[in-house]
Structures are given as C-alpha cells and as structure tokens.
Write a protein that holds these residues in place. Structure first.
Motif, mmCIF file in Angstrom:
data_model
loop_
_atom_site.group_PDB
_atom_site.id
_atom_site.type_symbol
_atom_site.label_atom_id
_atom_site.label_comp_id
_atom_site.label_asym_id
_atom_site.label_seq_id
_atom_site.Cartn_x
_atom_site.Cartn_y
_atom_site.Cartn_z
ATOM 1 N N ARG A 9 -6.028 -12.913 5.913
ATOM 2 C CA ARG A 9 -6.332 -11.522 5.550
ATOM 3 C C ARG A 9 -7.355 -11.473 4.430
ATOM 4 O O ARG A 9 -8.322 -10.732 4.458
ATOM 5 C CB ARG A 9 -5.065 -10.832 5.041
ATOM 6 C CG ARG A 9 -4.057 -10.518 6.069
ATOM 7 C CD ARG A 9 -2.924 -9.777 5.403
ATOM 8 N NE ARG A 9 -3.339 -8.422 5.094
ATOM 9 C CZ ARG A 9 -2.905 -7.355 5.753
ATOM 10 N NH1 ARG A 9 -2.072 -7.472 6.730
ATOM 11 N NH2 ARG A 9 -3.335 -6.159 5.430
ATOM 12 N N CYS A 24 4.826 -3.482 7.141
ATOM 13 C CA CYS A 24 3.509 -4.023 7.443
ATOM 14 C C CYS A 24 3.473 -5.521 7.199
ATOM 15 O O CYS A 24 2.614 -6.211 7.720
ATOM 16 C CB CYS A 24 2.434 -3.333 6.611
ATOM 17 S SG CYS A 24 2.579 -3.679 4.857
ATOM 18 N N GLY A 25 4.399 -6.032 6.404
ATOM 19 C CA GLY A 25 4.470 -7.475 6.209
ATOM 20 C C GLY A 25 3.519 -8.009 5.151
ATOM 21 O O GLY A 25 3.408 -9.209 4.952
ATOM 22 N N GLN A 26 2.806 -7.120 4.460
ATOM 23 C CA GLN A 26 1.854 -7.605 3.457
ATOM 24 C C GLN A 26 2.558 -8.309 2.310
ATOM 25 O O GLN A 26 2.064 -9.294 1.777
ATOM 26 C CB GLN A 26 1.058 -6.438 2.899
ATOM 27 C CG GLN A 26 0.281 -5.734 3.976
ATOM 28 C CD GLN A 26 -1.088 -5.344 3.494
ATOM 29 O OE1 GLN A 26 -1.802 -6.178 2.968
ATOM 30 N NE2 GLN A 26 -1.460 -4.105 3.643
ATOM 31 N N ASN A 81 0.816 -1.215 0.000
ATOM 32 C CA ASN A 81 0.000 0.000 0.000
ATOM 33 C C ASN A 81 0.847 1.260 0.000
ATOM 34 O O ASN A 81 0.332 2.361 -0.069
ATOM 35 C CB ASN A 81 -0.901 0.038 1.226
ATOM 36 C CG ASN A 81 -1.976 -1.024 1.154
ATOM 37 O OD1 ASN A 81 -2.369 -1.440 0.064
ATOM 38 N ND2 ASN A 81 -2.440 -1.480 2.295
ATOM 39 N N ARG A 122 -2.293 -9.141 12.561
ATOM 40 C CA ARG A 122 -2.319 -8.854 11.118
ATOM 41 C C ARG A 122 -3.753 -8.877 10.592
ATOM 42 O O ARG A 122 -4.110 -8.121 9.686
ATOM 43 C CB ARG A 122 -1.488 -9.883 10.372
ATOM 44 C CG ARG A 122 -0.106 -10.018 10.932
ATOM 45 C CD ARG A 122 0.842 -9.075 10.199
ATOM 46 N NE ARG A 122 1.262 -9.686 8.966
ATOM 47 C CZ ARG A 122 2.158 -10.668 8.917
ATOM 48 N NH1 ARG A 122 2.711 -11.107 10.013
ATOM 49 N NH2 ARG A 122 2.491 -11.187 7.786
ATOM 50 N N PHE A 148 5.271 -9.953 2.493
ATOM 51 C CA PHE A 148 5.725 -11.245 2.999
ATOM 52 C C PHE A 148 4.596 -12.276 2.874
ATOM 53 O O PHE A 148 4.806 -13.417 2.488
ATOM 54 C CB PHE A 148 6.152 -11.090 4.459
ATOM 55 C CG PHE A 148 6.802 -12.302 5.027
ATOM 56 C CD1 PHE A 148 8.145 -12.548 4.800
ATOM 57 C CD2 PHE A 148 6.076 -13.206 5.793
ATOM 58 C CE1 PHE A 148 8.754 -13.674 5.325
ATOM 59 C CE2 PHE A 148 6.673 -14.328 6.316
ATOM 60 C CZ PHE A 148 8.022 -14.567 6.077
ATOM 61 N N ASP A 149 3.385 -11.833 3.203
ATOM 62 C CA ASP A 149 2.230 -12.731 3.072
ATOM 63 C C ASP A 149 1.890 -12.999 1.613
ATOM 64 O O ASP A 149 1.421 -14.075 1.261
ATOM 65 C CB ASP A 149 0.989 -12.115 3.735
ATOM 66 C CG ASP A 149 1.142 -12.042 5.240
ATOM 67 O OD1 ASP A 149 1.990 -12.791 5.771
ATOM 68 O OD2 ASP A 149 0.427 -11.242 5.866
#
Lengths: 814, 157
Positions: B142, A602-604, A580, B91, A606-607
C-alpha cells in the motif's frame, strides 16, 4: 543484408556469425523482459553501460539484452559468460562491483549469488538453484542465450535449420506425419492433437488457408506466452512458417493481446528481420514457398482467446465466439480453413522437425508428451515460469521447484488452469499431471497457471473472484453464460457477505450444470469449473459461511471483526494513524481499542500494526473480546527509549533502598510532580496517593504542575508551589532561585508523574544547564537524561519501589 | 489544438481506408495516440470506412483497452489477476482509490488520473503489480503505491 537462397546460404551465414564471435569474450546478459523491468532492469542496464564506458571496456565486453529466465521474483537478473555466473536481485549500485570484481578480476561477487532460503547455500550456476534443478527446459532454455531483437543470435544457435530441413528434405505431408507421430497436443488449454488439426485444415476445401498464433493469454495468473514471445520470437515464427508449409497456407496472423507491448515489438522486429533474410515472404530460402505474416493486436478481452472469437477479432468485428457447427479448421478466418495454435505449440514445431518425433516422445506420459510451461505463482517461496515434463506431480512443483509455502503457512490447494480450471485440494496434489488427469480432477491444463493457495485463502472468495471475472468477460451472446454467471455471482456475493441461505449451494450446482451443458463456447462451458471444484473439495467452507456466518480463512470482510489484543499492544499509535474512520481510541503509551460501531473493516490497522507486535487481530463468526475499561489501558509493558544518551546516562536505581539512600544524601531535595500523577491507577490507589504518603513521610516539599495541584488539595495536601512544567524547569536552572521556601537553591530534584516526553525534555535541560542539581527519576520508564533513574518497570513493580522507598524513611527517619 | 487533433485523426484513419478487418487496429491506434476515442473520430471512421456508428460503438465499448470518454494524464492500472489477488491486490486497489479519490474505471475531475483494474499484466511472479503510464511496478505494498501516486500528483501542475 543478403537474402538467403538455399539451406547452404543459411549454414554459411551461421558459420560467419560464429566465426566473428570470440568464445572467450565476456558477455553480460541482462534480462529485460517485463518482469525484470518492473524491478528496475532498465536502470541496471544503463548503469552497466556507463560503468563499462567509464572504465574503457565497452569494446571488450558485450552486453546482451535477453528474455525471461522465469525466476522473475529474483530479478533483475544478469548472466556473465563465458563463466556462466548468475547474479540475482541486482541493483544499479551493484554494477561497479560486478565490473571491478567479476569482469576485470574474474572473481565472484558472493553477495549477488542466489542463496537457497532452505539450506542457506549460495549457487553459482543455474543447475545448483533448486528452482531450475528439477526443470526440463526445451523452450525456455534459449531465452537467456539470444537477444530477441537479433535474428543472428537465433541463427547462431541453429535457428531456422528446422525450416530448411522441412522445405528441402521433407514434403508437407511428411512434416504433418512427423507432428502427428509426436503426439504434440495443443498447449492452449484443451489439448487437442495438433497433427489432427493440421490434417483437417490441409484436407479441407477452400483457399487461401490461414495459420494463426494465439498469444491472447487472457488468463489471469499466466505469462508463459509473453515470456516466449518477448524472449525468443523467432522460435515461434519458425514454427509458424513450417506449419504454413505443411498445411498449405500463404498467410499467417499473430494475435497478441494489448497488454503485452514488448512482445508485439519483438515479434514485429523478428518478422522484419526474417523477411530481410528471405526466411519469410516470397520464395522462402529459394524453395518456391511463399508466406506472409501480420501481427494483430488484441484489445483487452478474455473471450478473444477463444478460437472463433479471436478470428472474429482479426476480421475486425467484435470478438465474440460463434457456434462451432463446423470446426474452424475447416471454416475459420473469413470462412476459410484455419489452423490456430497457441504460442507454445508453435514453438515446439521446429524442435520436433529438427530432432524427430521419437525424441519428443521420450518425455511425458502415455497420452501427453513433451514438456509444458507453467506459471507458478501465489503463496509459494519461488514464483515464476517453469518448464517441466508432463507427468510431474503438483507436489513436486510446489515443494521441489517452488521451495514450499511462504511464511510457514499450510498448503490448502492449487488452482490450475486459470478461470476455466479448477482448484485441486492438497490430498490430490500427488497425481501426475497431464491433460487428462487434470480433467479427471475437475480442472484443466488451460494455459498452465498454477496458483498456490495457503490457509489464508478463502475458497468461497476465490470462487467468487473467478465467477466475477468471467461475468465481466462474458461477451453476452448466449444466455446461460450471461445470465447464469450473473446469478452465481449474486449468490456468492451474498454468501461472502454473510447473507447466505441453505438453498444457495443447490442453486449454484444447478447453474454450474446448466453452464457446462448449454453455453456456446469454452468460456461458458468451463466457467463452472472453479465453482464445482470448490463445492466438491471445500464444501465445509461454504457451510461455515452460510450457517455460522464465519470465514475460516479470515478473508471475507463482512464476516470479520477486528480487535486489538491488549497483551500485545505497545501503544505505538501506528494503527491509530492508519485509521481513516476514527474507529481507534488510544494515545501513545496507552493500550488502543477499536470502536466496533465505527469500524469499516478496511484492514488498514491490521497492516499498520508492526508484525513484531501483531496486536491487531481478526476473528470471524464470533464477537471480539470485551475491551478494557478506560482507566485500565495504561501500558504495563516496560518502556524502551530510542533516545541517544550521549556519554552520560542515568544510573539505574536497582532497588528501593538505594533510592532512599540517594535521597537521604541530599540537603535540600524537592519533589516535582507531573500532570499524569492523578491519572495513573496503581492497585487500589492512585499514583498521587503514593506521592502524598511519600511527601508526608519524608517532609520533602512538592512543586506540582498546575493541572494536578487541585488533586493534591482534594486529598488535603497543599503543594509548596504550582507552576507550568516548563516554568519549573526554568526555576531549577536559575542559580539565583532560592527554592520553594526561600531557604536557598535545591540540590536535588525528584521527578514523578510526567508524560515521558515532558519528563525527557525537563531532564535533558537540567542535565545541561542546572549544574549542581542532582536529578532522580521516579517514573516507571527509564529516563536516560536523569542522574539517577528507576529502570523500566511494570505497574506492580513500580508500586513496590514507591512503597519501599517510603518504608525506608519510616524505618530510618530522615 | 482542435485542428491538430482533427489532423491526427484524419491521418490515422487514412492509413486504414480500404483495408479489410481494420476497425479494431484503427481504434486502438486512435486510442494510443489521443488517449481516448472522441466522438469526432467515430463519425469520421464511419464516413470514411463506411461502417455504421452503432457498429463502431459496439466494438469500442466491448474492449477494455478502448475508451469513449477522455482519460487522465496518468493511467494507473492495478492488476487484479488471480496471482495478484491472492497476494492482496484488492487492498492495493483500495489504496489507489483512496489516494486518488476515484473508483476503478473513473477519471479524476482535473483529468490527471485514470484508475483501472486489469485482469492480468503478466507479471504474476511479482504480485501485486500495477502499471503506471506503461511502467510496471512489482511487489507492491500500500505504502509503495501511495508514494508513487503522490509523487505523480506533485510532479507537474
């Protein structure tokens, strides 16, 4: 409904219920507890009802909605009686198969059985499932057998006979004596002997006396009380009535936390049904003993589980604890003698009265008898509710019942007893657990939560989590708890953010001591446990955070750096899209890099990075490896296309000699050069340099995409023509086009330097509409729509191909 | 609309008049029925049950289940209990905050969503868990949560 007036009435009713039942009739028991409902049990139930109706079986098969069997993650769960077949992870679409195969043909649907992830074997019965094999289920056993909304189910299993026995064959003193002899200790946390508590209340002055069920269960990570109250409310109610008889109470309260609506509903129904049968209310079973029960709904406060706070709440006040100068067993609810016990404790009472204290004492350790329900959660393979004899080791719980650690990670420790408990490290997990052993290790039984933690759990972060939780839940009445926790949280916040100081640990220790010495109630006194145990067993993690600014478990956000491993990046662009903050640079089929200055950690990404690539990585305590310069980011990995080729797909050109041979066969070839030709760096030269060499050597004319024409001219070579890519395609399709030199249509087009999708589109169009034209792809990604194509090649191999082809012409000429 | 609300409040309070220790249950019932506890209700309770307004405020602000400000149409409660926490609940909460554009404890301006974090929903084996309008959603990712929330947003005007 007829009121029961004697133990004989109860026995007759039980016989009547059993006589009406056909033991061979098929019964499908569906778990409708909160856990299974979260996974869609309601939908399965509806599908089952519809399917049975559709097949006209609704009278031949009974559906029983039951409570929790504990293996929630494998839900929704069904049991088919009388064969006792257990099906797990049932979806509504499985229902027709269950009906047609198991219910009608009496065959087993293998695909719905439990499969042991370790051995790969299926289990038809419960005792074959490792999760259940090592358990001793005294309290939870009946959860699959009774419909919690039907008192008849409970009576059929011998329910309320313990009450009848107590009322008619025992004096209140004898009941008390039996409970004392059994050594039953309170399951709510501290493990106070239940019999002694009852005795104090019984002997205390003051009327009326009260009995209370504590189902506040505010400990995060625990749901044993919910499962019992949802699944078998009568067992708790029966225990409560027996307790009331023993201590001489005439009014009882059942305190249920607000977050458990289903438990409230089932308990309310249980009370109404018991009253209707005369098992509760005036003159219970005709014995002359009268007892009433009310439900009190909690309103969401952890501290309300503390006995005095809970009583304040029932009195309609703010649920704050009061000092216990006088024990609540003497002055409790409305200043009257009050027994308050946990759900589990009450549920044991009928079993002890029915089977005797000696029976109960056969299980457990020297000082902790019987079984205990634990909630097993966290990073283990099998999570859920388990009931085990006291004295079992945590090791057995985690590895035999829990099936080991998830995802082949390493075990680090287990958090036992909720926020008031402590974290027990790996080396102490072989201690037999009971009330006293856990206290020795710095934890406590609490309400029986076991949360397993692996290498990816940061212990400082966990300590911060608990302190933060308790800080929010502190009622604020006493200073050590209110201020101490706040200060501890501040220090921990600093440590996890990389602002830790060397004096922090000493200060935390001081706060912890002050808390356990001076706080008013158990919440504050035990609040130090998570702090103290992590400091005691995982000191090195604190040190790493404070001195090296490093989180070894890679959890604490502020101490992390994210980067993309260029060796693993496939240019899939997923991370780019997930970000983002525009912190990722990259295009499809280029290696992506993270701009550290923009990254918010934020680690997004990574996910988002597909696990099979695992290119986005975390590191802590050290900077990210340097990123590749812009012109080195083209992917060296072979390209894989997902396109469907249809019956005709390109023949792979196996080596440069074959390529040259193919080209030599053509009378009027043309080389089409795409927009990427000038961007791709190969060894010390640019792709376009190879193309120029090739064109000069072979005399094959070039049509360039307009954007690269300038690059050719810069190099002293003038292409025969430059057009937009799509225009080039149109010309090649057009049969009347006389070629670049007007000498007639071309019979072969070679393609190089195109972005993959542009090349694919052109080649696809030519494949279908340009008959008589042979297409050859010279880019390093296999193009299925060409007639001939190079295979997927690394950059080095590609260079070899290109120079090889040119060489073939040099040697052989055209 | 207002009169209907007033009528409802009166009706609930009347059930509890003269009962000992009824304040919490009364406030919870108003909360369940109106989705918040309006000032009007606080005043009425004070008058009818003879409890000082300050005492009612003290109770209502102590318990997380009660709200003295209006709540959104959809109540989203993300569990941040220990079991969910070690499986990445923070998260999941981030995802909810980003999707809804509000922080935990806030209500969106259009009164469509209220986002809360709760200590434990008692579905620890299924972590991370969230409860949306009373329905539990287990084993969340998520993506799963974002999809559910977006669907809820698009559901009704």
């Amino acid at each position: 409904m007829k009121k029961l007036n004697s133990p004989e009435d109860l026995e007759n009713l039980r016989r009547e219920i059993l006589a009406k039942r056909d033991p061979n009739k098929t019964v499908v028991a569906v778990c409708i507890s909160t856990g299974c409902q979260a996974l869609g049990a309601q939908e399965v139930l509806e599908a089952l009802e519809n399917e049975l109706k559709k097949r006209g079986l609704e009278n031949k098969v009974d559906i029983r909605c039951t409570g929790c069997l504990g293996f929630c993650e494998q839900g929704p769960r069904l049991v088919i009686y009388p064969q006792e077949i257990y099906y797990f992870k049932v979806k509504p679409e499985d229902v027709p198969l269950i009906v047609s195969k198991t219910i009608i043909k009496n065959e087993i649907a293998e695909n719905l059985l439990y499969v042991d992830p370790v051995t790969g074997k299926t289990a038809k019965h419960l005792y074959e499932v490792p999760f259940y094999k090592y358990q001793t289920r005294l309290l939870l056993e009946n959860n699959a057998k009774v419909d919690p909304t039907k008192i008849e189910d409970y009576i059929a299993l011998g329910g309320y006979t313990a009450l009848a026995k107590a009322l008619f064959n025992m004096t209140p003193e004898q009941v008390l004596e039996e409970v004392k002899k059994s050594n039953l200790r309170g399951r709510g946390g501290g493990g106070f002997p239940t019999g002694r508590k009852w005795e104090t209340t019984r002997n205390a002055l003051g009327e009326p006396k009260y009995v209370i069920v504590n189902c506040d269960e505010g400990d995060p990570g625990v749901f044993a009380n919910r499962a019992l109250m949802e699944g078998n409310p009568h067992s708790i109610l029966e225990g409560l009535i027996i307790g009331a008889y023993s201590v001489g109470a005439s009014q009882g309260y059942i305190y249920v936390r607000e977050e458990y609506p289903l438990a409230v509903k089932h308990m309310q129904m249980a009370i109404e049904q018991a009253e209707a049968y005369g098992l509760l209310g005036e003159n219970v079973l005709g014995s002359g003993f009268s007892f009433k029960v009310k439900i009190h709904r909690g309103a969401g406060a952890f501290v309300s589980g503390e006995s005095t706070a809970l009583m304040s709440a029932i009195e309609g006040k703010v649920g704050e604890p009061r000092p216990k100068y006088i024990h609540s067993a003497v002055k409790g609810l409305w200043e009257k003698p009050t027994v308050l016990n946990n759900v589990e404790t009450w549920a044991f009472v009928p079993l002890i009265v029915k089977n005797g204290a000696e029976w109960f004492k056969t299980l457990g350790t020297e000082r902790s008898k019987g079984t205990k329900i634990f909630t097993l959660a966290g990073k283990v393979n099998n999570t859920g509710l388990i009931e085990v004899p006291m004295g079992i080791t945590l090791w057995d719980i985690i590895f035999k019942i829990g099936g080991g650690i998830r995802g082949n990670q390493k075990l680090k420790g287990a958090q036992v007893g909720g926020p008031s408990g402590g974290i027990i490290p790996k080396q102490h997990l072989d201690t037999p657990i009971d009330f006293d052993e856990l206290v020795n290790l710095g934890a406590m039984m609490g309400s029986g939560g076991i949360i397993v933690m692996d290498n990816n759990t940061c212990m400082v972060d966990v300590a911060r989590f608990f302190v933060d939780f308790l800080c929010g839940e502190s009622c604020g009445k006493c200073v050590p708890c209110r201020e101490g926790l706040k200060q501890a949280r501040k220090i921990l916040d600093d440590i996890v953010a990389g602002r830790g100081k060397s004096s922090d640990i000493e200060e935390l220790q001081e706060i912890a001591e002050a808390l356990s010495d001076a706080a008013l109630c158990a919440l504050g006194q035990t609040a130090a446990n998570p702090l103290l145990t992590t400091l005691r067993y995982f000191r090195e993690e604190y040190d790493a955070h404070i001195y090296e600014k490093k989180c070894p478990a890679l959890v604490c956000k502020e101490l992390l750096t994210f980067y993309i491993d260029p060796e693993k990046c496939t240019g899939c662009h997923f991370c780019f899209r997930s970000c983002n903050d525009q912190a990722i640079e990259g295009k499809i089929d280029k290696i992506h890099v993270i701009a550290q200055s923009k990254c918010t950690k934020c680690g997004q990404c990574f996910d988002a990075c597909p696990p099979e690539y695992g290119a986005v990585q975390k590191t802590s305590g050290e900077p990210a490896p340097p990123t590749l310069p812009e012109d080195h980011r083209w992917l060296k990995k072979p390209w894989q296309t997902a396109e469907v080729a249809g019956p005709q797909k390109a023949v792979v050109i196996v080596n440069s000699k074959t390529a040259a041979d193919i080209i030599k066969k053509s009378n009027r070839p043309v080389l089409v050069v795409g927009s990427k030709a000038a961007e791709i760096n190969l060894e010390d030269k640019n792709l376009i340099d190879y193309i120029v060499e090739f064109a000069c050597e072979t005399n094959i004319p070039i049509i360039a995409v307009s954007s690269v024409a300038g690059e050719f001219i810069k190099r002293g070579y003038k292409p025969s023509m430059w057009l937009s890519a799509m225009e080039i395609g149109s010309r090649l399709v057009d049969k009347s086009w006389m070629g670049v030199d007007g000498g007639g249509p071309h019979d072969m087009a070679l393609f190089v330097g195109f972005p993959y999708y542009v090349g694919a589109e052109l080649l696809s169009a030519l494949k279908h509409y340009a008959q008589g034209l042979t297409t050859v792809n010279l880019d390093n990604m296999y193009h299925t729509h060409a007639k001939w194509s190079l295979p997927n090649l690394g950059l080095e191999e590609w260079v070899n191909y290109l120079t090889g082809i040119t060489l073939q012409f040099k040697n052989g000429g055209k | 609309m207002l009169s209907e609300k007033t009528y409802k409040i009166d009706e609930i309070i009347d059930k509890y008049v003269g009962k000992e220790g009824a304040l919490i249950q009364l406030l919870l019932e108003i909360q369940r029925s109106l989705n918040w506890i309006p000032r009007e209700a606080v005043q009425k309770i004070s008058e009818k049950l003879k409890i000082p307004v300050s005492e009612i405020h003290r109770v209502a602000s102590f318990y997380t289940a009660m709200s003295l400000v209006p709540r959104g149409k959809h109540l989203v409660r993300v569990c941040t209990g220990t079991a969910c926490y070690v499986r990445g609940a923070s998260r999941i909460l981030d995802a909810a905050e980003q999707t809804l554009g509000i922080k935990a404890g806030e209500t969106s301006e259009d009164l469509k969503f209220t986002l809360e974090k709760v200590n434990c929903l008692g579905c620890c084996a299924l972590g991370p868990v969230a409860e949306i309008n009373g329905k539990y959603h287990g084993l969340l990712t998520r993506k799963k949560l974002e999809d559910i929330l977006n669907r809820k947003r698009d559901e009704s005007p």
